[in-house]
Design an enzyme around this catalytic site. Structure first.
Site, PDB file in Angstrom:
ATOM      1  N   HIS A  67       0.814  -0.822   0.487  1.00 15.43           N
ATOM      2  CA  HIS A  67      -0.396  -0.434  -0.098  1.00 15.43           C
ATOM      3  C   HIS A  67       0.819   1.495  -0.177  1.00 15.43           C
ATOM      4  O   HIS A  67      -0.029   1.693  -0.647  1.00 15.43           O
ATOM      5  CB  HIS A  67      -0.573   0.003   1.103  1.00 15.43           C
ATOM      6  CG  HIS A  67      -1.861   1.023   1.277  1.00 15.43           C
ATOM      7  ND1 HIS A  67      -2.911   0.600   0.573  1.00 15.43           N
ATOM      8  CD2 HIS A  67      -1.460   1.895   1.794  1.00 15.43           C
ATOM      9  CE1 HIS A  67      -3.471   2.019   0.815  1.00 15.43           C
ATOM     10  NE2 HIS A  67      -3.163   2.979   1.625  1.00 15.43           N
ATOM     11  N   GLU A  68       2.169   1.463   0.963  1.00 16.07           N
ATOM     12  CA  GLU A  68       2.801   2.882   0.730  1.00 16.07           C
ATOM     13  C   GLU A  68       4.019   2.931  -0.778  1.00 16.07           C
ATOM     14  O   GLU A  68       4.126   3.596  -1.109  1.00 16.07           O
ATOM     15  CB  GLU A  68       3.171   2.186   2.168  1.00 16.07           C
ATOM     16  CG  GLU A  68       3.357   2.204   3.288  1.00 16.07           C
ATOM     17  CD  GLU A  68       2.601   3.892   4.102  1.00 16.07           C
ATOM     18  OE1 GLU A  68       2.660   4.846   3.435  1.00 16.07           O
ATOM     19  OE2 GLU A  68       1.146   3.868   4.384  1.00 16.07           O
ATOM     20  N   HIS A 128       1.642   4.797  -2.559  1.00 17.80           N
ATOM     21  CA  HIS A 128       1.575   5.561  -2.458  1.00 17.80           C
ATOM     22  C   HIS A 128       2.061   6.372  -3.054  1.00 17.80           C
ATOM     23  O   HIS A 128       2.593   7.767  -3.770  1.00 17.80           O
ATOM     24  CB  HIS A 128       1.729   5.977  -0.933  1.00 17.80           C
ATOM     25  CG  HIS A 128      -0.042   5.889  -0.876  1.00 17.80           C
ATOM     26  ND1 HIS A 128      -0.906   6.608  -0.875  1.00 17.80           N
ATOM     27  CD2 HIS A 128      -0.187   5.445   0.639  1.00 17.80           C
ATOM     28  CE1 HIS A 128      -2.702   6.249  -0.079  1.00 17.80           C
ATOM     29  NE2 HIS A 128      -1.440   5.532   1.046  1.00 17.80           N
ATOM     30  N   GLU A 176      -6.619   6.288  -1.156  1.00 20.42           N
ATOM     31  CA  GLU A 176      -6.450   5.243  -0.504  1.00 20.42           C
ATOM     32  C   GLU A 176      -6.580   4.307  -1.189  1.00 20.42           C
ATOM     33  O   GLU A 176      -6.692   2.725  -1.509  1.00 20.42           O
ATOM     34  CB  GLU A 176      -7.195   5.255   0.630  1.00 20.42           C
ATOM     35  CG  GLU A 176      -6.934   6.622   1.221  1.00 20.42           C
ATOM     36  CD  GLU A 176      -5.978   6.259   2.108  1.00 20.42           C
ATOM     37  OE1 GLU A 176      -5.320   4.985   3.306  1.00 20.42           O
ATOM     38  OE2 GLU A 176      -4.192   5.606   1.768  1.00 20.42           O
TER      39      GLU A 176
END
Length: 407
Positions: free
Chosen positions: A112-113, A116, A172
């Site tokens: 997930h990071e 980003h 997100e």
């Protein structure tokens, strides 16, 4: 000049005001100071950082920007959190690692990071004016409202603002979606991403304060994210590597140390409420469990400071610095204590070293005081001028002292 670029992850066009070279330099420049304002590195178990790095690099290699200079670090904070700076500079807190059950869940967080960073989400928020790239952000070091509450100066404030700014629901969902793709590509069970979001929604509904202060502040959970992740798992199919046995082995030390950190956190709470004797008993309990943790000695030193036990405080700050000499806050406390005991050279050395890593207004102000005592008028003026830019009580004191020097 405004330009257009393609999102490296989604392939969609997006506004591009910050070139990739600047994106990389922001991440590189802010990584160390941002780590330090969020607890510093968890140095007691270097193998844990190696493990997190290995998992992160597995995912980075299958990402849409495998050429980014990815780095991964474990931070020494009980607050459950993870964050990414531009250019692939990623951190996960000790407090989040102990909440996870296996390597697949860790891969879900790191994937997930990575999205980003790869999709330039932080850069997009900077462009939209959601972050103040120049200026200051508040950072409290205090047990209570006293002079230790400083301000991060200038550039060092940027990293803190980037990781604290809330991601949009679109960002997100995008990070969830492509993070799951990276998990599948790297061989992990994507069901872990669903479990993780279900856990986060449950914790957010229960208003668990540690999560509200950490992960949920910048990564708001939602039932929509759970549902979308579930759809993706149906698309790709559940199954894949979970790595529970390996994860349990790698987390053994940090889990064993949890009672020590719980005692530290309770001591900090008691001290903030003014119960110094109870706080002292708690932090001594933490030190008995783990006598090589600089964080514990730093807090005990601050408690002794409040009790006007300056010599004992000095010994603890010295111990904290000896265990983790790069940590700016330990240098800062050591320097402030030295100044209060009129040990000017020691104060100057420690405050200067603190500012080299994370500049703070209180350090500039007290360096000005040291310079005055050592008859270095030009240096004092320069330090007071810098402190005066910060705002608040520190700035007002700096302005008064500056006026006295220049009138």
């Amino acid at each position: 000049m405004a330009g257009c670029s393609v999102n490296p992850v989604t392939g969609e066009k997006q506004l591009s005001l910050i070139p990739e070279s600047q994106e990389l330099s922001i991440g590189a420049e802010q990584y160390t100071p941002t780590q330090q304002t969020q607890g510093g590195q968890f140095y007691l178990d270097p193998d844990l950082t190696v493990y997190v790095r290995e998992v992160g690099q597995k995912l980075a290699r299958v990402s849409d920007r495998p050429d980014l200079p990815y780095e991964f670090v474990v931070l020494n904070s009980s607050v459950p959190n993870a964050w990414a700076l531009p250019g692939g500079k990623i951190a996960i807190n000790r407090g989040l690692l102990t909440e996870l059950e296996d390597e697949a869940q860790l891969a879900s967080v790191l994937g997930h990071e990575i999205v980003h960073a790869a999709a330039r989400h932080s850069v997009q928020r900077m462009q939209q004016g959601m972050l103040i790239s120049a200026g200051v952000a508040g950072l409290g070091f205090a047990l209570s409202d006293n002079e230790w509450t400083g301000l991060l100066m200038g550039g060092a404030a940027l990293g803190a603002q980037i990781i604290q700014a809330q991601y949009s629901q679109g960002d997100e969902l995008e990070s969830d979606r492509y993070g799951i793709e990276y998990m599948v590509e790297a061989g992990y069970d994507p069901q872990a991403a669903v479990e993780l979001q279900e856990l986060f929604v449950k914790l957010s509904e229960g208003r668990q304060s540690s999560f509200i202060d950490g992960l949920f502040a910048s990564h708001p959970p939602s039932q929509k994210r759970v549902a979308e992740n579930r759809k993706l798992v149906q698309k790709y199919g559940a199954g894949g590597y979970r790595g529970k046995d390996v994860y349990d082995r790698k987390l053994a030390k940090v889990r064993k140390l949890k009672p020590a950190y719980d005692a530290h956190d309770e001591a900090l709470k008691l001290a903030s409420e003014g119960d110094m004797e109870a706080a002292l008993a708690k932090i001594n309990e933490a030190i008995r469990i783990e006598p090589d943790e600089a964080l514990f000695f730093s807090l005990r030193g601050r408690i002794y400071e409040t009790q006007e036990k300056k010599a004992k405080a000095e010994a603890d700050f010295e111990k904290a610095v000896s265990l983790y000499p790069e940590m700016f806050s330990y240098r800062l406390h050591n320097g402030l204590n030295a100044l209060s005991r009129n040990k000017l050279d020691k104060a100057r050395t420690n405050l200067t070293k603190a500012n080299e890593v994370v500049p703070t207004s209180i350090a500039f102000l007290r360096l000005g005081d040291v310079a005055v005592k050592q008859n270095r008028r030009d240096d004092a003026i320069r330090y007071y001028q810098t402190a005066a830019e910060a705002g608040g009580a520190v700035a007002e004191e700096a302005k008064r002292k500056l006026a006295n020097l220049t009138q």
